[in-house]
Design a protein around this motif. Structure first.
Motif: not given
Lengths: 422, 422
Positions: A379-380, A385, A387, B52, B152-154
């Motif tokens: 998804r990301i 990105v 994370i 984040y 979007l990430e966190v």
């Protein structure tokens, strides 16, 4: 805006690696005490100064005898031996074993002269007679039974360890066994790390609108340690080419290599991209046919390598693993400096394609003896990105111009060096 | 000779592990600066103090606009925007984007209020008119185009990292991003290491007949480091139970755990084997149904664990990996403290069998997406062999009472934690 930046000539990953490889210096050697050698890389091959085992070693607690004495031993016919000595580990016997005599011997002790076999204690019968100790045997014992011969593991002069070997538990064991008290290892290459970006805050600073904390420098710090380098942190600088030039001068002067993150995209504030085009720099490449990290840049300056990686965390991570890590490993004579390639079955389809080769962060799963790869987070999965970096142990290679890859298809994955963290 | 030693009750490996597991203390927590946290193990979970990305982030170098303005834009009908601000990374705009206006914006910068899309610079036409900067667009732009949304990430409050996680590059990145400047990690458990054996020489000592250098202590030192512990070297002692008892007292007092090598076989000088049977000791097991290392012994003394491993290098290595390493990992909240199990195809047959489970040192090979295992060196695979430890990255499990395993058959392998050396 510099026109040159819009006409970057993209090179393939392998070509980029080859251009770097021409300029990798060999690391310097230093000697460290064995106890401090764990995790270091051997700078020269180590050969055996003596055979190992160094003496005929007993593999059992038992009795050293002459095997010929047992030729007639059977369950009906015991053969008796007079025990003339007892040999604990670490001691040698002054007696020679002659026909009809035996020596009590411990596992690991040196087999006495004259003996050519050791018999397990449990196979023997024992008696005391007139202050003497006797043992009896009821079966034939083969020549060399339970004796580890000299040099079984290693012959004198044999190469034990190659230069470029990372020293772990097994290597420590070898080095200790052969008395290598001071170990020739490569000095850890000193790697200056700095980030560019007016938006960057230090880790301890509170967040502010429009700004982010400098996480890439810490990520790079870890990656440098894992690759056997010594990271030197130069913090973050604002987007200003003069500041960057000054920082680079200092970093190049005091270190073996410089790695930067940020300032290489095509834009007004992409100061590292500009800097490497200046006259004093030998630019090696400033565009690579890969995603993420197509702007990854390498140059030579004053005989040292500068890697200007993307400021996007994912792109920075990929750029390090494809270019910087191999350089650090090759400086330390690693025979296989590049990421290990495996074939894997793609467990989850991946349909994001590009005209450049894509290196998708992923996770390896072993199931029923087969290797599967799963994209870290479909998804990301963007170069920006951060994370999912922690969840990745491989890069899945998605060739360019493909219509995506379906679940169940074979892919090439590049294994990230895992666990070195510990 | 103690009779008890001849009547050791052998337990299965899993049972031995379970007996240890009941007595594993949780490690103590300390805080270290982020730069020093690499390789350490998180002592508490980390949750996100903020989302984040923390702000709407531009994914492109381009212009922030209101997408509704482009509804009628076509290749025949340009729509013009007046550029009212320029937003580099790290800055925020004081202007609000209103219909007909745009702001120049850099990748990574905060999208200004009012704007709901970013258009790539390359898609625009530009002109200067009466000191004003205008851009034109010839196509429709979608809402949210090139804007990375907040979170979007966190999401705020989301768990980022579990306790027990070893901190590597990806974790450093996360911790830095969220401002964790001081990281809660487990103190490295202090592990006292000593060897027993009158035959043992220090590494720097010249060889003598019947003697060998103390290599196991160095091997254990490396293994302890790799498992996240802090090795404390207590050298080697002669085969004397009183000396061993005194050394153990000192080592137990000053450390979190004690690991010894040697002195556990069934023989006259097997002092550790005797020591663990003394009244003050809580013996957990002193025989395990495995080869090598069946004499591996564990005990509790003064609320701390003592592991008395075999003096044979290979057996010592296996004993550490099956019992000591998991203990060190579990002390640091590792959710998977035991060696990882894979299924593999045996590449070379192995016919040495035993009534105990055999753990054969081996090497893993990945070929065409399948996992193969090769015994490290069939010719000299004995528990006493030291030289093949360095060439092993797994233990091949050979179940008891089998008639050997042919090449091509499936086996279970236990993966040794590799590469942590670096």
């Amino acid at each position: 805006m510099s026109t040159a930046k819009f006409h970057r000539a993209a090179v393939q990953v392998h070509e980029a690696q080859a251009r770097i490889a021409k300029h990798i210096p060999r690391g310097r050697t230093e000697y460290v005490p064995l106890a401090d050698a764990h995790g270091r890389t051997l700078a020269s091959a180590i050969t055996a100064p003596h055979a190992y085992p160094f003496f005929r070693r007993s593999g059992m607690d038992g009795f050293a005898i002459q095997s010929a004495d047992t030729l007639l031993a059977t369950s009906e016919h015991q053969v008796w031996f007079r025990v003339i000595d007892e040999i604990p580990c670490g001691y040698t016997s002054e007696h020679i074993i002659t026909p009809g005599t035996a020596a009590r011997i411990m596992t690991g002790a040196q087999v006495p002269e004259g003996a050519d076999a050791v018999v397990m204690m449990e196979m023997t019968e024992s008696k005391q007679e007139q202050g003497e100790h006797w043992i009896a045997l009821k079966r034939q014992i083969q020549v060399e039974a339970n004796i580890t011969p000299i040099g079984l593991e290693v012959q004198e002069g044999q190469q034990l360890l190659e230069a470029g070997t990372v020293i772990g538990a097994g290597e420590q064991s070898v080095l200790a066994t052969f008395g290598v008290a001071d170990v020739p290892v490569f000095e850890r290459p000193k790697v200056a790390i700095f980030a560019t970006g007016t938006e960057l805050l230090e880790v301890h600073e509170p967040l502010q609108p429009g700004r982010i904390r400098n996480s890439n420098s810490y990520m790079l710090r870890s990656l440098v340690v894992e690759a056997g380098g010594e990271p030197i942190m130069y913090g973050a600088i604002a987007d200003d080419v003069n500041t960057a030039r000054a920082k680079l001068e200092e970093a190049i002067r005091d270190n073996d290599m410089v790695v930067t993150t940020g300032g290489v995209s095509v834009g007004d504030y992409d100061i590292m991209g500009e800097l490497v085009l200046e006259e004093q720099m030998q630019m090696l490449f400033n565009k690579v046919t890969m995603r993420p990290g197509s702007v990854t840049t390498a140059a030579r300056y004053k005989d040292k390598l500068l890697f200007a990686l993307s400021g996007n965390p994912g792109a920075c991570f990929v750029g390090f693993n494809l270019f910087v890590r191999p350089t650090l490993r090759a400086m330390q004579a690693d025979a296989h400096p590049y990421l290990e390639e495996w074939t894997a079955t793609l467990q989850v389809g991946y349909d994001k394609v590009n005209n450049f080769t894509r290196f998708v962060r992923g996770r390896t799963i072993i199931r029923d003896g087969k290797v599967y790869a799963v994209p870290a987070a479909a998804r990301i999965d963007e170069s920006s990105v951060m994370i999912t970096i922690k969840d990745s142990d491989c890069l899945i290679v998605v060739p360019p111009e493909q219509k995506g890859i379906a679940a169940g298809e074979q892919v090439t994955i590049l294994r990230l060096p895992a666990g070195q963290a510990r």
